[in-house]
Design an enzyme around this catalytic site. Structure first.
Site, PDB file in Angstrom:
ATOM      1  N   ASP A  38       0.866  -1.167   0.000  1.00 20.18           N
ATOM      2  CA  ASP A  38       0.000   0.000   0.000  1.00 20.18           C
ATOM      3  C   ASP A  38       0.920   1.239   0.000  1.00 20.18           C
ATOM      4  OD1 ASP A  38      -2.219   1.779   0.858  1.00 20.18           O
ATOM      5  OD2 ASP A  38      -1.167   1.727   2.778  1.00 20.18           O
ATOM      6  N   ASP A 237      -1.690  -0.685   6.119  1.00 22.52           N
ATOM      7  CA  ASP A 237      -1.886  -0.097   7.444  1.00 22.52           C
ATOM      8  C   ASP A 237      -3.328   0.317   7.711  1.00 22.52           C
ATOM      9  OD1 ASP A 237      -1.750   1.958   5.479  1.00 22.52           O
ATOM     10  OD2 ASP A 237      -1.628   3.409   7.107  1.00 22.52           O
ATOM     11  N   ASP A 241      -7.313  -1.540   3.826  1.00 21.16           N
ATOM     12  CA  ASP A 241      -6.435  -2.634   3.406  1.00 21.16           C
ATOM     13  C   ASP A 241      -6.848  -3.978   3.988  1.00 21.16           C
ATOM     14  OD1 ASP A 241      -4.718  -0.836   2.013  1.00 21.16           O
ATOM     15  OD2 ASP A 241      -3.789  -0.280   3.913  1.00 21.16           O
TER      16      ASP A 241
HETATM   17  P1  ADP Z   1      -4.827   5.645  -0.307  1.00 20.09           P
HETATM   18  O1  ADP Z   1      -4.943   4.279  -0.936  1.00 20.09           O
HETATM   19  O2  ADP Z   1      -3.648   6.402  -0.853  1.00 20.09           O
HETATM   20  O3  ADP Z   1      -4.845   5.604   1.196  1.00 20.09           O
HETATM   21  P2  ADP Z   1      -7.673   6.386  -0.563  1.00 20.09           P
HETATM   22  O4  ADP Z   1      -8.229   5.245  -1.339  1.00 20.09           O
HETATM   23  O5  ADP Z   1      -8.050   6.469   0.869  1.00 20.09           O
HETATM   24  O6  ADP Z   1      -6.081   6.517  -0.794  1.00 20.09           O
HETATM   25  O7  ADP Z   1      -8.138   7.759  -1.259  1.00 20.09           O
HETATM   26  C1  ADP Z   1      -7.888   7.970  -2.635  1.00 20.09           C
HETATM   27  C2  ADP Z   1      -7.981   9.444  -2.949  1.00 20.09           C
HETATM   28  O8  ADP Z   1      -9.277   9.962  -2.600  1.00 20.09           O
HETATM   29  C3  ADP Z   1      -7.008  10.304  -2.161  1.00 20.09           C
HETATM   30  O9  ADP Z   1      -5.742  10.354  -2.768  1.00 20.09           O
HETATM   31  C4  ADP Z   1      -7.712  11.652  -2.205  1.00 20.09           C
HETATM   32  O10 ADP Z   1      -7.434  12.316  -3.416  1.00 20.09           O
HETATM   33  C5  ADP Z   1      -9.168  11.292  -2.142  1.00 20.09           C
HETATM   34  N1  ADP Z   1      -9.691  11.371  -0.768  1.00 20.09           N
HETATM   35  C6  ADP Z   1     -10.005  10.341   0.053  1.00 20.09           C
HETATM   36  N2  ADP Z   1     -10.463  10.790   1.237  1.00 20.09           N
HETATM   37  C7  ADP Z   1     -10.399  12.136   1.193  1.00 20.09           C
HETATM   38  C8  ADP Z   1     -10.730  13.183   2.105  1.00 20.09           C
HETATM   39  N3  ADP Z   1     -11.197  12.962   3.343  1.00 20.09           N
HETATM   40  N4  ADP Z   1     -10.554  14.467   1.694  1.00 20.09           N
HETATM   41  C9  ADP Z   1     -10.086  14.718   0.458  1.00 20.09           C
HETATM   42  N5  ADP Z   1      -9.748  13.790  -0.438  1.00 20.09           N
HETATM   43  C10 ADP Z   1      -9.910  12.514  -0.100  1.00 20.09           C
HETATM   44 MG    MG Z   2      -2.452   3.245   3.779  1.00 24.52          MG
END
Ligand code: ADP
Ligand code: MG
Length: 292
Positions: A38, A237, A241
């Site tokens: 991740d 983490d 996931d």
């Molecule tokens: P990662 O796998 O990197 O943890 P996520 O799947 O949680 O990413 O989120 C993907 C994308 O969605 C983030 O890169 C962001 O652009 C957007 N995103 C998710 N949650 C938020 C939030 N609370 N505020 C703003 N953007 C968000």
């Molecule tokens: Mg992560």
């Protein structure tokens, strides 16, 4: 492996902060042929910091930031935390929204005084018919630097952009190189956009990238690699996931991450350092040698 060699193996693991839940996981780790990492919180520290605040139109910067902090204060996402922390430093007084919806993998949607505020990805804006085409070049430029860009819209109009940057953990590149030297295929998986993902991947030596994967689809990607005959580890983490950790042949959780990830995983890396994966595989090899 014999009970004794397993006990020795798990004991040695514990000394190095590698908590192995059961004998079978120690027996399986040396068979791995592919590892999916991740991005946020696993390869990177997961503590992104705001680098750019760009107001658009006639929205003052202070108002843009106040809206963003008010929208994000109820979100548990690390990106939301970055905005809230930055707002605190700037002395922002947030407001309680009338409603709050988290949209996994995309952002948040809130309402203030009847106005809708959206913060999140381009996809989120597209789906809500918010126009941002004039900004694509500027956004992509920031993403190529490894920054994650979030867009904010208020009352159906774009109000501004935020960029955040996360730092790669000290030992991530070393761990990737050692895994690759063992002949293991290393992948990055993330919900983030592909330019940001590629930029981070490049800094740690990963060429196999799965980006823009929605949280509910991470497990499917692991399943797909397994269907190709690979023995697959997932390392993560986040709550997001957990299904992928459970699907993998061996699931590794980052000890500094969420409890949900640790519960779903087979092995926990207490120090959060990815070289712990390399150590676990070596330990598995040594344990299996002892019984042959
Ligand atoms: P990662 O796998 O990197 O943890 P996520 O799947 O949680 O990413 O989120 C993907 C994308 O969605 C983030 O890169 C962001 O652009 C957007 N995103 C998710 N949650 C938020 C939030 N609370 N505020 C703003 N953007 C968000
Ligand atoms: Mg992560």
């Amino acid at each position: 492996a014999t009970p004794t060699s397993i006990m020795v193996g798990t004991g040695k693991g514990a000394e190095h902060g590698i908590l192995i839940k059961g004998a079978e996981h120690l027996e399986n780790a040396h068979k791995l042929t592919a590892i999916v990492l991740d991005k946020t919180g696993t390869i990177t520290k997961g503590q992104p910091e705001v680098t750019d605040v760009i107001p658009l139109g006639d929205l003052p910067a202070a108002e843009l930031l106040r809206l963003a902090v008010s929208a994000e204060k109820n979100s548990e996402h690390p990106l939301a935390q970055a905005i809230v922390d930055y707002g605190k430093l700037q002395g922002v007084q947030p407001q309680d929204p009338e409603s709050f919806t988290a949209i996994p993998g995309q952002g948040v949607k809130v309402a203030f005084a009847g106005k809708t505020v959206l913060v999140g990805t381009r996809k989120l804006m597209q789906e809500n018919n918010i126009e941002f085409t004039g900004l694509v070049a500027q956004i992509e430029q920031m993403e190529l630097q490894g920054k994650t860009v979030m867009l904010l819209a208020v009352a159906n109009k774009l109000g501004g952009l935020f960029a955040v940057a996360d730092t790669v953990k000290e030992h991530s590149a070393q761990a990737v190189a050692e895994l690759q030297a063992m002949g293991i295929e290393v992948w990055m998986i993330t919900g983030d956009n592909s330019r940001t993902a590629q930029a981070i991947a490049r800094t740690v030596g990963i060429t196999n990238v799965m980006a823009e994967v929605l949280p509910e689809n991470k497990a499917e990607k692991v399943e797909y690699l397994k269907s190709e005959g690979k023995i697959v580890a997932m390392v993560g983490d986040g709550i997001n996931d957990a299904p992928a950790l459970a699907t993998a042949d061996v699931g590794f959780a980052i000890g500094t991450g969420t409890d949900v990830a640790m519960e779903a995983a087979d092995i926990t890396l207490m120090r959060g350092d990815l070289t712990g994966i390399v150590a676990a595989i070596r330990l598995s090899k040594a344990t299996m040698r002892n019984i042959k």
